[in-house]
Motif scaffolding. Structure first.
Motif, PDB file in Angstrom:
ATOM      1  N   PRO A  36      13.258 -11.174   3.081  1.00  0.00           N
ATOM      2  CA  PRO A  36      12.536 -12.325   3.628  1.00  0.00           C
ATOM      3  C   PRO A  36      11.079 -12.009   3.929  1.00  0.00           C
ATOM      4  CG  PRO A  36      13.973 -11.356   5.288  1.00  0.00           C
ATOM      5  CD  PRO A  36      14.270 -10.642   4.010  1.00  0.00           C
ATOM      6  N   PRO A  37      10.217 -13.033   3.901  1.00  0.00           N
ATOM      7  CA  PRO A  37       8.808 -12.811   4.237  1.00  0.00           C
ATOM      8  C   PRO A  37       8.677 -12.371   5.695  1.00  0.00           C
ATOM      9  CG  PRO A  37       9.290 -15.161   4.084  1.00  0.00           C
ATOM     10  CD  PRO A  37      10.495 -14.446   3.581  1.00  0.00           C
ATOM     11  N   GLY A  38       7.702 -11.492   5.946  1.00  0.00           N
ATOM     12  CA  GLY A  38       7.458 -11.015   7.306  1.00  0.00           C
ATOM     13  C   GLY A  38       8.341  -9.877   7.743  1.00  0.00           C
ATOM     14  N   SER A  39       9.268  -9.427   6.886  1.00  0.00           N
ATOM     15  CA  SER A  39      10.184  -8.360   7.288  1.00  0.00           C
ATOM     16  C   SER A  39       9.594  -6.969   7.084  1.00  0.00           C
ATOM     17  CB  SER A  39      11.503  -8.477   6.508  1.00  0.00           C
ATOM     18  OG  SER A  39      11.267  -8.402   5.102  1.00  0.00           O
ATOM     19  N   HIS A  40       8.486  -6.880   6.349  1.00  0.00           N
ATOM     20  CA  HIS A  40       7.840  -5.590   6.104  1.00  0.00           C
ATOM     21  C   HIS A  40       6.339  -5.753   6.264  1.00  0.00           C
ATOM     22  CE1 HIS A  40      11.483  -3.515   4.743  1.00  0.00           C
ATOM     23  NE2 HIS A  40      11.818  -4.688   4.234  1.00  0.00           N
ATOM     24  N   PRO A  41       5.675  -4.774   6.906  1.00  0.00           N
ATOM     25  CA  PRO A  41       4.267  -4.953   7.273  1.00  0.00           C
ATOM     26  C   PRO A  41       3.271  -4.737   6.145  1.00  0.00           C
ATOM     27  CG  PRO A  41       5.048  -2.819   8.031  1.00  0.00           C
ATOM     28  CD  PRO A  41       6.244  -3.532   7.461  1.00  0.00           C
ATOM     29  N   ASP A  42       3.670  -4.026   5.094  1.00  0.00           N
ATOM     30  CA  ASP A  42       2.712  -3.720   4.033  1.00  0.00           C
ATOM     31  C   ASP A  42       3.435  -3.615   2.695  1.00  0.00           C
ATOM     32  OD1 ASP A  42       3.682  -0.901   3.678  1.00  0.00           O
ATOM     33  OD2 ASP A  42       2.835  -0.651   5.672  1.00  0.00           O
ATOM     34  N   ARG A  43       2.639  -3.560   1.630  1.00  0.00           N
ATOM     35  CA  ARG A  43       3.218  -3.592   0.284  1.00  0.00           C
ATOM     36  C   ARG A  43       3.984  -2.326  -0.057  1.00  0.00           C
ATOM     37  NH1 ARG A  43      -2.638  -3.592  -2.803  1.00  0.00           N
ATOM     38  NH2 ARG A  43      -3.191  -1.399  -2.444  1.00  0.00           N
ATOM     39  N   ARG A  44       3.622  -1.198   0.564  1.00  0.00           N
ATOM     40  CA  ARG A  44       4.333   0.046   0.277  1.00  0.00           C
ATOM     41  C   ARG A  44       5.781  -0.038   0.758  1.00  0.00           C
ATOM     42  NH1 ARG A  44       2.598   5.309  -0.530  1.00  0.00           N
ATOM     43  NH2 ARG A  44       0.470   4.715   0.034  1.00  0.00           N
ATOM     44  N   THR A  45       5.970  -0.453   2.009  1.00  0.00           N
ATOM     45  CA  THR A  45       7.331  -0.538   2.540  1.00  0.00           C
ATOM     46  C   THR A  45       8.107  -1.679   1.894  1.00  0.00           C
ATOM     47  OG1 THR A  45       6.541  -1.888   4.402  1.00  0.00           O
ATOM     48  CG2 THR A  45       6.686   0.490   4.743  1.00  0.00           C
ATOM     49  N   LEU A  46       7.408  -2.746   1.523  1.00  0.00           N
ATOM     50  CA  LEU A  46       8.080  -3.862   0.844  1.00  0.00           C
ATOM     51  C   LEU A  46       8.578  -3.426  -0.533  1.00  0.00           C
ATOM     52  CD1 LEU A  46       8.911  -6.821   0.795  1.00  0.00           C
ATOM     53  CD2 LEU A  46       6.588  -7.400   0.036  1.00  0.00           C
ATOM     54  N   ALA A  47       7.763  -2.667  -1.264  1.00  0.00           N
ATOM     55  CA  ALA A  47       8.174  -2.177  -2.583  1.00  0.00           C
ATOM     56  C   ALA A  47       9.376  -1.246  -2.462  1.00  0.00           C
ATOM     57  CB  ALA A  47       7.010  -1.455  -3.259  1.00  0.00           C
ATOM     58  N   ARG A  48       9.362  -0.377  -1.454  1.00  0.00           N
ATOM     59  CA  ARG A  48      10.492   0.538  -1.256  1.00  0.00           C
ATOM     60  C   ARG A  48      11.765  -0.221  -0.912  1.00  0.00           C
ATOM     61  NH1 ARG A  48       7.554   5.225   2.444  1.00  0.00           N
ATOM     62  NH2 ARG A  48       6.450   6.288   0.746  1.00  0.00           N
ATOM     63  N   ALA A  49      11.639  -1.232  -0.056  1.00  0.00           N
ATOM     64  CA  ALA A  49      12.817  -2.014   0.329  1.00  0.00           C
ATOM     65  C   ALA A  49      13.389  -2.755  -0.874  1.00  0.00           C
ATOM     66  CB  ALA A  49      12.444  -3.001   1.437  1.00  0.00           C
ATOM     67  N   ALA A  50      12.511  -3.337  -1.706  1.00  0.00           N
ATOM     68  CA  ALA A  50      12.973  -4.071  -2.884  1.00  0.00           C
ATOM     69  C   ALA A  50      13.658  -3.139  -3.870  1.00  0.00           C
ATOM     70  CB  ALA A  50      11.793  -4.769  -3.545  1.00  0.00           C
ATOM     71  N   GLN A  51      13.102  -1.942  -4.071  1.00  0.00           N
ATOM     72  CA  GLN A  51      13.732  -1.007  -5.002  1.00  0.00           C
ATOM     73  C   GLN A  51      15.073  -0.523  -4.465  1.00  0.00           C
ATOM     74  OE1 GLN A  51      11.319   2.202  -6.459  1.00  0.00           O
ATOM     75  NE2 GLN A  51      12.861   2.757  -7.960  1.00  0.00           N
ATOM     76  N   SER A  52      15.152  -0.301  -3.162  1.00  0.00           N
ATOM     77  CA  SER A  52      16.419   0.128  -2.575  1.00  0.00           C
ATOM     78  C   SER A  52      17.489  -0.940  -2.755  1.00  0.00           C
ATOM     79  CB  SER A  52      16.215   0.415  -1.080  1.00  0.00           C
ATOM     80  OG  SER A  52      17.441   0.783  -0.478  1.00  0.00           O
ATOM     81  N   CYS A  53      17.109  -2.210  -2.566  1.00  0.00           N
ATOM     82  CA  CYS A  53      18.069  -3.304  -2.758  1.00  0.00           C
ATOM     83  C   CYS A  53      18.503  -3.403  -4.216  1.00  0.00           C
ATOM     84  CB  CYS A  53      17.449  -4.622  -2.320  1.00  0.00           C
ATOM     85  SG  CYS A  53      17.205  -4.783  -0.543  1.00  0.00           S
ATOM     86  N   ALA A  54      17.560  -3.251  -5.137  1.00  0.00           N
ATOM     87  CA  ALA A  54      17.875  -3.356  -6.557  1.00  0.00           C
ATOM     88  C   ALA A  54      18.784  -2.218  -7.010  1.00  0.00           C
ATOM     89  CB  ALA A  54      16.592  -3.359  -7.381  1.00  0.00           C
TER      90      ALA A  54
END
Length: 267
Positions: free
Chosen positions: A238-256
């Motif tokens: 969801p939007p707002g769940s990660h503060p920056d693009r680095r952590t967002l990219a890591r979270a998305a890859q972990s989910c995938a």
């Protein structure tokens, strides 16, 4: 070569198994003709594409994959409506219709595709956004265009590894495109793509890597037996769940990489 132009170590000679045979040639030719017919049917509808229901587009995308002899197993969450950034690992040319079968989207494609015969024209007509991967200075403008499309309610599909891999190895999700989701305030939808054989083992036959030509890769797919494409859709980030693009990219890859849910088979 730019440091922003990633490449995978995978090569056809080292990574790709050959599963076809001489006896498979008639079947492969029939599949190739069927894929061509399904593609041509879609091309004829391009002028009225904006009025075609999303469900029909998803059905057609699955039909492209099925026509090539590959079964499709789609499992997981429902993709959000409105603006969403779809991200997936990248193995094959089949990834594109498979991702569209999850949700039709504007594809982020490398600018070189514009020069490809037929495919370049089709990609441009589909509303794709193009990125000049060897020009670092063009990256902020590309991110801004993606964010504008997301704000307008579009789905944008991206392969953040920046290169195809064989499927047994995987690259890291590059973080630049995730800035667009942060700027637009939209969710990120990870998607996991895998190709397997009838016995459940992984297959690299669909991989489109290294110095492979598109025709070689297509022929390898239509010549193969028992291929299954697994498309897994974890819960969106969801939007707002990660503060920056680095952590967002890591979270998305972990989910995938790790998302698992119930499944159903299409086709």
């Amino acid at each position: 070569m730019s440091v922003w132009l990633p490449s995978a170590p995978c090569t056809p000679g080292a990574c790709v198994e050959r599963s076809g045979s001489v006896t498979a040639v008639p079947r492969a030719v029939l599949r190739l003709l069927t894929v061509t017919a399904v593609l041509l049917a879609g091309i004829t509808l391009l002028p009225v594409g904006r009025w075609i229901p999303a469900g029909a587009v998803r059905w057609w995308c699955r039909a492209v994959v099925r026509a090539s002899g590959v079964r499709v197993r789609l499992s997981g969450a429902t993709t959000p409506t409105g603006g969403v950034l779809l991200v997936a690992n990248h193995i094959s040319w089949l990834d594109i219709p498979l991702l569209a079968a999850v949700r039709p989207a504007r594809m982020l494609a490398k600018s070189e595709i514009r020069r490809w015969p037929v495919a370049g024209w089709l990609t441009a007509r589909s509303g794709a956004l193009f990125i000049e991967r060897d020009r670092l200075r063009a990256l902020p403008d590309t991110v801004a265009r993606i964010a504008d499309a997301l704000r307008g309610g579009a789905a944008v599909a991206v392969f953040p590894e920046g290169s195809t891999w064989c499927g047994r190895a995987q690259g890291h999700f590059r973080r630049a495109v995730f800035q667009a989701a942060l700027d637009a305030g939209v969710p990120v939808q990870p998607v996991s793509l895998r190709y397997r054989l009838a016995d459940g083992g992984s297959s690299t036959a669909p991989a489109f890597i290294g110095d492979d030509s598109l025709l070689t890769s297509v022929w390898r797919v239509v010549s193969a037996r028992g291929l299954l494409a697994e498309v897994e859709v974890p819960a969106p980030v969801p939007p707002g769940s990660h503060p920056d693009r680095r952590t967002l990219a890591r979270a998305a890859q972990s989910c995938a990489c790790h998302g698992r849910t119930g499944e159903h088979t299409a086709g």
